[in-house]
Write a protein that holds these residues in place. Structure first.
Motif, mmCIF file in Angstrom:
data_model
loop_
_atom_site.group_PDB
_atom_site.id
_atom_site.type_symbol
_atom_site.label_atom_id
_atom_site.label_comp_id
_atom_site.label_asym_id
_atom_site.label_seq_id
_atom_site.Cartn_x
_atom_site.Cartn_y
_atom_site.Cartn_z
ATOM 1 N N LEU A 1 -13.889 5.768 3.867
ATOM 2 C CA LEU A 1 -13.166 4.828 3.008
ATOM 3 C C LEU A 1 -14.080 3.685 2.575
ATOM 4 C CD1 LEU A 1 -10.688 3.431 1.760
ATOM 5 C CD2 LEU A 1 -10.061 2.655 4.056
ATOM 6 N N PHE B 1 -6.395 7.871 0.860
ATOM 7 C CA PHE B 1 -6.531 7.680 2.308
ATOM 8 C C PHE B 1 -5.214 7.339 2.988
ATOM 9 C CE2 PHE B 1 -10.870 7.322 0.885
ATOM 10 C CZ PHE B 1 -11.615 7.837 1.933
ATOM 11 N N VAL B 2 -4.193 7.122 2.202
ATOM 12 C CA VAL B 2 -2.884 6.757 2.756
ATOM 13 C C VAL B 2 -2.088 8.028 3.057
ATOM 14 C CG1 VAL B 2 -0.751 5.493 2.314
ATOM 15 C CG2 VAL B 2 -2.924 4.620 1.431
ATOM 16 N N PRO B 3 -1.499 8.111 4.247
ATOM 17 C CA PRO B 3 -0.712 9.298 4.595
ATOM 18 C C PRO B 3 0.419 9.536 3.596
ATOM 19 C CG PRO B 3 -0.905 7.802 6.479
ATOM 20 C CD PRO B 3 -1.527 7.114 5.321
ATOM 21 N N VAL C 1 -5.845 1.890 7.486
ATOM 22 C CA VAL C 1 -6.261 1.704 6.097
ATOM 23 C C VAL C 1 -5.875 0.313 5.600
ATOM 24 C CG1 VAL C 1 -5.973 2.498 3.719
ATOM 25 C CG2 VAL C 1 -6.205 4.165 5.562
ATOM 26 N N LEU D 1 0.838 -1.199 0.000
ATOM 27 C CA LEU D 1 0.000 0.000 0.000
ATOM 28 C C LEU D 1 0.874 1.252 0.000
ATOM 29 C CD1 LEU D 1 -2.891 1.123 0.176
ATOM 30 C CD2 LEU D 1 -2.691 0.999 2.676
ATOM 31 N N LEU E 1 -2.055 4.674 8.501
ATOM 32 C CA LEU E 1 -1.575 3.672 7.559
ATOM 33 C C LEU E 1 -2.004 2.272 7.967
ATOM 34 C CD1 LEU E 1 0.068 2.863 5.102
ATOM 35 C CD2 LEU E 1 2.125 2.964 6.515
ATOM 36 N N LYS F 1 -8.711 6.369 -5.447
ATOM 37 C CA LYS F 1 -9.518 6.676 -4.266
ATOM 38 C C LYS F 1 -8.900 6.080 -3.003
ATOM 39 C CE LYS F 1 -13.748 8.279 -6.106
ATOM 40 N NZ LYS F 1 -14.803 7.778 -6.999
ATOM 41 N N LEU F 2 -8.397 4.862 -3.126
ATOM 42 C CA LEU F 2 -7.774 4.198 -1.978
ATOM 43 C C LEU F 2 -6.549 4.961 -1.500
ATOM 44 C CD1 LEU F 2 -7.740 0.400 -2.782
ATOM 45 C CD2 LEU F 2 -9.362 1.769 -1.471
ATOM 46 N N LYS G 1 -16.619 4.466 -0.087
ATOM 47 C CA LYS G 1 -16.013 4.581 -1.420
ATOM 48 C C LYS G 1 -15.693 3.208 -2.013
ATOM 49 C CE LYS G 1 -14.783 9.314 -1.718
ATOM 50 N NZ LYS G 1 -13.941 10.270 -1.025
#
Lengths: 114, 114
Positions: free
Chosen positions: B86, A93-95, B11, A24, B8, A89-90, B89
């Motif tokens: 999240l 959400f990741v920093p 997610v 990820l 992190l 989109k995913l 979506k």
DNA sequence: TCATTATATAACTATTCACTTATATGTTCA
DNA sequence: TGAACATATAAGTGAATAGTTATATAATGA
């Protein structure tokens, strides 16, 4: 190579792939710019085979593409991936992983072929 | 119970959970309306323990909530989940499961407590 | 209270998965 | 051509995972 899957299989496969912290984070990094294997080894503080194996899974699924430059192979997010919309989109959400790249710069470990 | 995780971890944990076809489909179903375990057993054509174990994982992560009605326990998506944005979506990419519920109706296997 | 139904949990098993070590392949450059 | 570097692949190992069977818990209703 990537395989034809129906929507449900395709989505769950993508989530499974990105349900791994390393992969990820890789996608977040490689979305912004390409990195070679040795840079990722440094960033993830893991072995070279481990990084190569994660990249292979991402590549087999069509999520990243490779670009050889001399002895280095640079990977980046494949913008033509069929799952691209979901992935964008995913990843949102990741920093941010910008600090990782800055760290690399500081240590003088950034590979540049320009 | 759910645990405090950084972004992190949170997610990637969510993606790992929903990187399973059964759980992903469950979330799609349970977003629309609550279902009890025996309905899900019928829909997924699997064993009752298997369904219960998937639901427990979703519940432990805070993704679904339960609501006992007599001998039945109805599950539904938890709208107060910290990962709600999240999840909404993600679920949008999963094909509709309305046909599964229609099938249940046809077979007269829909549980109603109203 | 007891049989029935619904659900949860425990224990076990087979498979998947990520990582390691070792080795092979490919590129550069002297 | 051969040494050094970058990457890929193969083989092995331990942990995680999803499913099974068996059993426990809980609610209902006669």
């Amino acid at each position: 190579m990537s395989f034809a899957l129906n929507d449900l299989d395709e989505v769950s496969q993508t989530l499974k792939l990105l349900g791994d912290k390393t992969r990820l984070t890789m996608m977040k990094l490689l979305e912004k710019q390409e990195c070679c294997v040795c840079e990722l080894v440094e960033i993830f503080k893991t072995s070279q085979p481990s990084v190569s194996q994660h990249l292979r899974k991402l590549k087999d699924a069509g999520l990243v593409k490779e670009n050889r430059k001399g002895q280095w192979i640079f990977y980046s997010v494949n913008p033509n991936c069929t799952q691209n919309e979901l992935i964008q989109k995913l990843i949102a959400f990741v920093p941010s992983q910008d600090h990782e790249l800055e760290e690399l710069d500081k240590k003088g470990l950034r590979i540049s072929c320009d």
